[in-house]
Every structure is written in C-alpha cells, then in structure tokens.
Design a protein around this motif. Structure first.
Motif, mmCIF file in Angstrom:
data_model
loop_
_atom_site.group_PDB
_atom_site.id
_atom_site.type_symbol
_atom_site.label_atom_id
_atom_site.label_comp_id
_atom_site.label_asym_id
_atom_site.label_seq_id
_atom_site.Cartn_x
_atom_site.Cartn_y
_atom_site.Cartn_z
ATOM 1 N N LEU A 29 0.835 -1.197 0.000
ATOM 2 C CA LEU A 29 0.000 0.000 0.000
ATOM 3 C C LEU A 29 0.870 1.247 0.000
ATOM 4 O O LEU A 29 1.868 1.309 0.719
ATOM 5 C CB LEU A 29 -0.861 0.023 1.277
ATOM 6 N N ASP A 30 0.506 2.213 -0.817
ATOM 7 C CA ASP A 30 1.146 3.527 -0.683
ATOM 8 C C ASP A 30 0.084 4.603 -0.895
ATOM 9 O O ASP A 30 -0.856 4.415 -1.669
ATOM 10 C CB ASP A 30 2.296 3.708 -1.671
ATOM 11 N N VAL A 31 0.248 5.726 -0.185
ATOM 12 C CA VAL A 31 -0.707 6.825 -0.354
ATOM 13 C C VAL A 31 -0.344 7.674 -1.577
ATOM 14 O O VAL A 31 -1.138 8.496 -2.010
ATOM 15 C CB VAL A 31 -0.758 7.718 0.915
ATOM 16 N N ALA A 34 0.787 8.319 -7.703
ATOM 17 C CA ALA A 34 1.664 8.226 -8.881
ATOM 18 C C ALA A 34 2.612 7.038 -8.737
ATOM 19 O O ALA A 34 2.881 6.315 -9.707
ATOM 20 C CB ALA A 34 2.457 9.523 -9.025
ATOM 21 N N LYS A 35 3.099 6.825 -7.523
ATOM 22 C CA LYS A 35 4.027 5.718 -7.277
ATOM 23 C C LYS A 35 3.342 4.370 -7.524
ATOM 24 O O LYS A 35 3.886 3.489 -8.179
ATOM 25 C CB LYS A 35 4.482 5.795 -5.813
ATOM 26 N N VAL A 36 2.127 4.261 -7.029
ATOM 27 C CA VAL A 36 1.397 3.003 -7.186
ATOM 28 C C VAL A 36 1.090 2.757 -8.667
ATOM 29 O O VAL A 36 1.252 1.636 -9.171
ATOM 30 C CB VAL A 36 0.105 3.008 -6.339
ATOM 31 N N GLY A 85 8.021 6.476 5.905
ATOM 32 C CA GLY A 85 9.148 7.323 6.287
ATOM 33 C C GLY A 85 9.021 7.859 7.713
ATOM 34 O O GLY A 85 7.919 8.013 8.237
ATOM 35 N N THR A 86 10.188 8.107 8.313
ATOM 36 C CA THR A 86 10.228 8.750 9.642
ATOM 37 C C THR A 86 11.238 9.899 9.566
ATOM 38 O O THR A 86 12.304 9.834 10.162
ATOM 39 C CB THR A 86 10.649 7.749 10.744
ATOM 40 N N PRO A 87 10.887 10.927 8.770
ATOM 41 C CA PRO A 87 11.859 12.013 8.539
ATOM 42 C C PRO A 87 12.107 12.824 9.805
ATOM 43 O O PRO A 87 11.323 12.740 10.757
ATOM 44 C CB PRO A 87 11.153 12.870 7.480
ATOM 45 N N PRO A 268 22.205 10.506 9.080
ATOM 46 C CA PRO A 268 22.026 11.855 9.649
ATOM 47 C C PRO A 268 20.771 11.954 10.517
ATOM 48 O O PRO A 268 20.824 12.472 11.641
ATOM 49 C CB PRO A 268 21.915 12.753 8.411
ATOM 50 N N LYS A 269 19.657 11.422 10.020
ATOM 51 C CA LYS A 269 18.418 11.597 10.792
ATOM 52 C C LYS A 269 18.402 10.697 12.030
ATOM 53 O O LYS A 269 17.895 11.089 13.072
ATOM 54 C CB LYS A 269 17.196 11.381 9.903
ATOM 55 N N ASP A 270 18.965 9.505 11.912
ATOM 56 C CA ASP A 270 18.927 8.606 13.069
ATOM 57 C C ASP A 270 19.864 9.082 14.170
ATOM 58 O O ASP A 270 19.553 8.975 15.361
ATOM 59 C CB ASP A 270 19.262 7.171 12.639
HETATM 60 P P1 NAI Z 1 10.716 6.397 1.675
HETATM 61 O O1 NAI Z 1 10.533 7.823 1.945
HETATM 62 O O2 NAI Z 1 11.520 5.946 0.493
HETATM 63 O O3 NAI Z 1 9.288 5.685 1.546
HETATM 64 C C1 NAI Z 1 8.227 5.857 2.416
HETATM 65 C C2 NAI Z 1 6.930 5.594 1.650
HETATM 66 O O4 NAI Z 1 5.838 5.561 2.568
HETATM 67 C C3 NAI Z 1 6.598 6.657 0.615
HETATM 68 O O5 NAI Z 1 6.383 6.046 -0.649
HETATM 69 C C4 NAI Z 1 5.307 7.299 1.154
HETATM 70 O O6 NAI Z 1 4.436 7.731 0.126
HETATM 71 C C5 NAI Z 1 4.715 6.155 1.932
HETATM 72 N N1 NAI Z 1 3.745 6.521 2.964
HETATM 73 C C6 NAI Z 1 3.776 7.537 3.853
HETATM 74 N N2 NAI Z 1 2.708 7.504 4.669
HETATM 75 C C7 NAI Z 1 1.959 6.441 4.296
HETATM 76 C C8 NAI Z 1 0.750 5.854 4.777
HETATM 77 N N3 NAI Z 1 0.089 6.364 5.822
HETATM 78 N N4 NAI Z 1 0.272 4.760 4.148
HETATM 79 C C9 NAI Z 1 0.934 4.227 3.107
HETATM 80 N N5 NAI Z 1 2.101 4.717 2.630
HETATM 81 C C10 NAI Z 1 2.608 5.814 3.207
HETATM 82 O O7 NAI Z 1 11.324 5.775 3.011
HETATM 83 P P2 NAI Z 1 12.414 4.609 3.185
HETATM 84 O O8 NAI Z 1 13.755 5.083 2.818
HETATM 85 O O9 NAI Z 1 11.892 3.362 2.579
HETATM 86 O O10 NAI Z 1 12.399 4.449 4.774
HETATM 87 C C11 NAI Z 1 11.285 3.921 5.466
HETATM 88 C C12 NAI Z 1 11.709 3.670 6.902
HETATM 89 O O11 NAI Z 1 12.713 2.663 6.940
HETATM 90 C C13 NAI Z 1 12.299 4.884 7.608
HETATM 91 O O12 NAI Z 1 11.937 4.853 8.950
HETATM 92 C C14 NAI Z 1 13.790 4.650 7.472
HETATM 93 O O13 NAI Z 1 14.513 5.259 8.499
HETATM 94 C C15 NAI Z 1 13.876 3.153 7.595
HETATM 95 N N6 NAI Z 1 15.043 2.560 6.960
HETATM 96 C C16 NAI Z 1 15.478 3.013 5.753
HETATM 97 C C17 NAI Z 1 16.558 2.430 5.134
HETATM 98 C C18 NAI Z 1 17.048 2.934 3.820
HETATM 99 O O14 NAI Z 1 18.134 2.531 3.428
HETATM 100 N N7 NAI Z 1 16.312 3.763 3.120
HETATM 101 C C19 NAI Z 1 17.284 1.317 5.759
HETATM 102 C C20 NAI Z 1 16.722 0.878 7.007
HETATM 103 C C21 NAI Z 1 15.651 1.504 7.583
#
Ligand code: NAI
Length: 440
Positions: A29-31, A34-36, A85-87, A268-270
């Motif tokens: 699922l994604d909100v 366009a991505k979906v 995401g957890t920005p 950086p964020k973590d």
């Molecule tokens: P991202 O920003 O690439 O993807 C997050 C996705 O979640 C986006 O497509 C967004 O549209 C979607 N989204 C947001 N709210 C939503 C909702 N309520 N319902 C459905 N979809 C929703 O993030 P990324 O890089 O995949 O990171 C995700 C988490 O994993 C973060 O907490 C990050 O810290 C952690 N993480 C990331 C790594 C990485 O290498 N990118 C590695 C390990 C952990």
C-alpha cells in the motif's frame, strides 16, 4: 502467508518484493498514487540493483500487488508491516506522523487479529504509541479486537538492499507475545539458510538496537574523518593509518574510510533522533553529539579545499563534480554531501557541472532551482573547461577513468577526491594537482 506492507519506498518495496519471492502473498500500500500507478505498470520508482526483475517476477506470479486502497490493504494481510518514512522533525526528533497514521488506518478498518510490525526506524517507545493509536481507534469504533505489535527494524543497505534482505546477518524481533514471535519466525524462516539469525528481545531493546547500530557506524566514519584531518595537518597518510588499524581484529576494516561526510536517509536523521531521545531523558550523549558535529564540518571539507586553492570568491570558476547520490548504486540524494558541496561553491559564485551514473533524474528535481548548476549526461562532458574536478561519490566508473582525457578536458589539472579513489603519487606522475582526504 498474507502480508500487507505499508509504504513502498526503499524499505517497503524491497520488503514486499522479497517476502513475495519466498512464496507469500503480498499487498503493498502507498498513499502516493503516482508511485502506485508506476509500480502497477511494472516500473520501479527508485534505482536498486535486482529490484526491477524481482518485482516483475512476483507481480507476474500474482504474489505481489500494489494498491492505494487502505481498506483493502488492511483487510488483506494478517500481518501488517509499517515501512513508511520517519523524517526528521524541526528539532531533529523523528516525525512519527506517517507511522501513527498507518497505525490508525489499521485500527479503523481491521476486522480480525492483526500483527502490526514496525519496520520503520522509530524511537524507543513507538511500539507503545502504535498500540495506543490502534486501541484508541478501535475504542472509537466501539469494537474489541485483538492485535499484536512487533518491532522489526530493517538493516538493509541501499545499493545492496535485495541481497541484504534475502541474506540478513541478523533479524531483530522485539515482541511481547509468543504468538507474535511465532509469526515472525514463520515469515523469516526461509531467509535464514545456514543458522538461526533471528534475535528475540523486548520491544524497547529492538527499537534501540537500530539506533545504536547506525550511531556506531556513523561514529566510525566521523572518527576516521577527524583522524584524516589530523593526518593532513601532520603530514601523515590516512591510508596507511587505516590499513594499520584495520588489521586489528578488534577494529576491522569495515567503515574505516574517511570521505566527504556521511549522508543518506538514515545516518544523519537517526543520529539526530538518538541525540534528541537522550537529551529528553537528561542523558546527553557526548560522543554522538560530536559524531554529528564532525559530520556537518566534514561535508564542507571538499568545498574548503577548493576555496583554499582558488580563493573565497569563486565567481568565474567552474567545477566539475562526479557523483551526486549519497553513495554508489543508489539514486538516493537525501542529505547527500554533493548537495552541500554544490551549495557552498555556487553561493560563492562558481558554476558546477555535475554527473552521476544514475541519480541524474533525482538531481534534476533537487537542483532545478539553482541556475549555476548544469547536469552533464556524460562523465567526461562534465569536465569541459572546468577549473577542477571534485569527486564526491565512489561509483565504480570513476575508479579508472581515462586520465589523459580528464586532463585534456579540464582547464587546469586539479582533482579534489572526496573518496580517495586514486594513488596520489600516480596522479602526480600523470601531471595532476591531486588532493584526497587525509592523504600525503
Ligand atoms: P521512503 O521515503 O523511500 O518511503 C516511504 C513511503 O511511505 C513513501 O512512498 C510514502 O508515500 C509512503 N507513505 C507515507 N505515509 C503512508 C501511509 N500512511 N500509508 C501508506 N504509505 C505511506 O522511506 P524509506 O527510505 O523506505 O524508509 C522507510 C523507513 O525505513 C524509515 O523509517 C527509514 O529510516 C527506515 N530505513 C530506511 C533504510 C534505507 O536505506 N532507506 C534502511 C533501514 C531503515
């Protein structure tokens, strides 16, 4: 098993595709509509080696599907992975709005027991907040339904995400019920070929493990960057020092490379979020504060070298820049050191002509507002008439360039190498004015 993955970013998409490849039925699922739409057409919104084939194979086998329909996605999976995401928020703490929104959506639509798995990187205590958010929505609905909350932080690395997920070094499971642990064992069993890599612990320890790992890795980088600065000042060579200390098995060679500072969507964020958590508890982490401060400085190192060579006012100068992604094999430019270098140089009046093997599209979006930046489709084209070449990302194609061509294209044969790709003596023999990080 029937599994829902919420969020199809770097982590969610890889998680969904890998779980499907092991025979599970997965709905992502994604909100982001366009991505979906893109994913449904078999197109992958990010660059990640091996991901496209994996997604296509599992979509064709009808094990993997993508949706915007929240209700359908909640109904689908008995297990609901949250990978949104957890920005960083304004004060550096993790912004949990997306995680909690996902949790509330589950509470709003669930009709049977769900295991809710936090895969996003979230501060200690978030599992409790997720539980409270779901319980609150269920209470509003006036229904009582059982659910479990599990912490399962992700350790994949962008650039080798599929490989990492398929063959994890460890799988961390924080849980408070045997039933939920059993579900996680079932899901991850196929990913542990040689021995049991699943570590079960309490929720808080699992949440903290992810931050501790990233802070430790960031610490090694900042330590080496600081040491490289000292080596430069003392006339020592950090490359000798690196090999000298890495041979000690207590230290090891991994993550001992000095460079242009760490970037990306995680370190950086973590690091910042961990600092905020510790500060909140009145236990400031001095080491981690220093790691962060050192990194902020280090991201300016390459620009500082350019300023030392060409002066504070860089108007009329042009710099070629190789590497925009925060590291090789990804198109991710979140917190990339290249952005810092470009910002500093262009603020001082310089022009930058940049090239990256895969992040050009991303760069086009992020740098659109800076009219001093041009993007070159070819790595050699970026060099034409430039006063110096600056290397920010260690892509393989930059490791053995045609140096004669590089020299011919540059106005002056100056290279600032933020990744220590070359041997300084060789480059000097070839007629370059070459500076690495911490090199003699
Ligand atoms: P991202 O920003 O690439 O993807 C997050 C996705 O979640 C986006 O497509 C967004 O549209 C979607 N989204 C947001 N709210 C939503 C909702 N309520 N319902 C459905 N979809 C929703 O993030 P990324 O890089 O995949 O990171 C995700 C988490 O994993 C973060 O907490 C990050 O810290 C952690 N993480 C990331 C790594 C990485 O290498 N990118 C590695 C390990 C952990």
């Amino acid at each position: 098993m029937k599994i829902t993955v919420i969020g199809t970013g770097y982590v969610g998409l890889v998680t969904g595709a890998c779980l499907a490849d092991m025979g599970n039925n997965v709905m992502c699922l994604d909100v982001d509509e366009a991505k979906v739409a893109m994913l449904r057409e078999g197109r992958i919104p990010i660059y990640e080696p091996g991901l496209e084939e994996l997604v296509q194979r599992n979509v064709e086998a009808s094990r993997l599907q993508f949706t915007n329909d929240i209700e359908a996605s909640v109904a689908f999976g008995d297990v609901q992975f949250i990978a949104v995401g957890t920005p960083p928020g304004e004060d550096g703490s993790a912004d949990l709005q997306y995680v909690l929104a996902a949790a509330r959506n589950i509470g709003r639509h669930m009709a049977n027991r769900k295991v809710i798995v936090d895969k996003s990187t979230v501060p200690v205590g978030t599992a409790d907040n997720v539980r409270a958010a779901v319980a609150e929505v269920l209470a509003e609905r006036g229904v009582e339904l059982p659910f479990g909350v599990v912490s399962n932080p992700e350790f994949l690395k962008e650039g080798s995400a599929v490989k990492d997920f398929m063959g994890p070094e460890r799988i961390i499971v924080g849980a408070d019920s045997d039933e939920d642990v059993a579900v996680m064992r079932r899901i991850y069993g196929p990913f542990q070929r040689t021995h049991d890599r699943l570590m079960v612990m309490d929720l808080r320890s699992a949440e903290l493990t992810k931050y501790a790992a990233n802070a430790m890795l960031a610490t090694r980088i900042s330590f080496m960057n600081e040491m490289a600065g000292l080596a430069e000042a003392l006339g020592a060579d950090i490359e000798h020092v690196r090999r000298g200390i890495g041979a000690d098995s207590r230290i090891g060679y991994h993550f001992l490379y000095p460079g242009a500072g760490y970037g990306g969507s995680c370190f950086p964020k973590d690091v910042q979020a961990l600092i905020r958590t510790a500060d909140e508890f009145g236990l400031p982490m001095r080491v981690v504060h220093a790691v962060e401060a050192t990194n902020v400085e280090q991201k300016r190192a390459l620009a500082r070298k350019a300023i030392a060579r060409f002066g504070e006012d860089l108007s009329g100068r042009t710099f070629a820049l190789w590497g925009l992604a925060f590291k090789p094999n990804t198109d991710d430019m979140r917190e990339a050191p290249s952005l810092e270098v470009i910002d500093e140089l262009t603020r001082r009046g310089a022009r930058v002509c940049a090239h990256d093997p895969v992040a050009m599209h991303e760069a086009g979006k992020l740098l659109a507002g800076n009219d001093r930046v041009t993007l070159a489709d070819d790595m050699y084209a970026a060099l034409e008439g430039a006063d110096a070449l600056i290397i920010v990302t260690e892509w393989k194609v930059f490791r053995a360039p045609d140096f004669e061509r590089v020299k011919r294209a540059l106005k002056t044969p100056v290279i600032f190498d933020g990744r220590n790709l070359y041997d300084p003596a060789d480059l000097r023999d070839l007629g370059f004015d070459y500076e690495g990080i911490g090199r003699r």
